[in-house]
Write an enzyme that holds these catalytic residues in place. Sequence first.
Site, PDB file in Angstrom:
ATOM      1  N   THR A   1       1.204  -1.016   0.275  1.00 57.07           N
ATOM      2  CA  THR A   1      -0.031   0.069   0.217  1.00 57.07           C
ATOM      3  C   THR A   1       0.929   1.310  -0.143  1.00 57.07           C
ATOM      4  O   THR A   1       1.881   1.269   0.474  1.00 57.07           O
ATOM      5  CB  THR A   1      -0.876   0.723   1.130  1.00 57.07           C
ATOM      6  OG1 THR A   1      -0.553   0.385   2.110  1.00 57.07           O
ATOM      7  CG2 THR A   1      -2.148  -1.173   1.140  1.00 57.07           C
TER       8      THR A   1
ATOM      9  N   VAL B   1       1.356   4.205   1.564  1.00 55.41           N
ATOM     10  CA  VAL B   1       1.342   4.481   2.972  1.00 55.41           C
ATOM     11  C   VAL B   1       2.324   3.815   3.728  1.00 55.41           C
ATOM     12  O   VAL B   1       3.145   4.245   4.590  1.00 55.41           O
ATOM     13  CB  VAL B   1       0.955   5.248   3.586  1.00 55.41           C
ATOM     14  CG1 VAL B   1       1.193   5.744   5.181  1.00 55.41           C
ATOM     15  CG2 VAL B   1      -0.487   5.558   2.882  1.00 55.41           C
ATOM     16  N   CYS B   2       1.686   2.297   3.428  1.00 52.52           N
ATOM     17  CA  CYS B   2       3.340   1.022   4.122  1.00 52.52           C
ATOM     18  C   CYS B   2       4.419   1.149   3.852  1.00 52.52           C
ATOM     19  O   CYS B   2       5.111   1.086   4.269  1.00 52.52           O
ATOM     20  CB  CYS B   2       2.712   0.113   4.710  1.00 52.52           C
ATOM     21  SG  CYS B   2       3.649  -1.093   5.413  1.00 52.52           S
ATOM     22  N   THR B   3       4.330   1.250   2.183  1.00 54.56           N
ATOM     23  CA  THR B   3       5.743   1.388   1.336  1.00 54.56           C
ATOM     24  C   THR B   3       6.603   2.225   1.913  1.00 54.56           C
ATOM     25  O   THR B   3       7.015   2.054   2.439  1.00 54.56           O
ATOM     26  CB  THR B   3       4.797   0.920  -0.441  1.00 54.56           C
ATOM     27  OG1 THR B   3       4.447  -0.632  -0.036  1.00 54.56           O
ATOM     28  CG2 THR B   3       6.182   1.204  -0.780  1.00 54.56           C
TER      29      THR B   3
ATOM     30  N   LEU C   1       7.600   2.376   5.611  1.00 51.74           N
ATOM     31  CA  LEU C   1       8.413   0.570   6.065  1.00 51.74           C
ATOM     32  C   LEU C   1       9.862   1.328   5.109  1.00 51.74           C
ATOM     33  O   LEU C   1      11.396   0.911   5.253  1.00 51.74           O
ATOM     34  CB  LEU C   1       8.392  -0.064   5.687  1.00 51.74           C
ATOM     35  CG  LEU C   1       7.067  -0.469   6.456  1.00 51.74           C
ATOM     36  CD1 LEU C   1       7.049  -2.200   6.380  1.00 51.74           C
ATOM     37  CD2 LEU C   1       7.530  -0.635   7.775  1.00 51.74           C
TER      38      LEU C   1
END
Length: 116
Positions: free
Chosen positions: A3, A5-7, A10
């Site tokens: 996704t 935001v997650c990418t 991280l």
Amino acid sequence: DNTPVCTAQLCEYRDGIEQFRGLGVEVIGISKDGLESHRRFKASQNLPFVLLSDSTLDVARSYGAAGVMGMKRALFLVDQAGRIAWQHVETLALFRRSREELIQAIQALPTASARS
């Protein structure tokens, strides 16, 4: 996994992994995605930390990070005794804590001065 935001979050933590290690912090990611999805995501983004699967959301519920639509975006600093030393649970998954915000939170912990 994968996704926007997650990418972004991280990958930012990946790029600062030496800062985390220098503070004695181990980075671990967890989501409801399965292990195979995590394996592919970790490889595609060259993530140098563990990704765990919480497909039943049991862990999310125990940390107060389960929401109506699944898992909330949350950060927890857990000390060596297993106690939560700091936490931030987002009200909306569209937002994230930057690496610098997290580094500042780590440095503000009472044990951070003992490590420095």
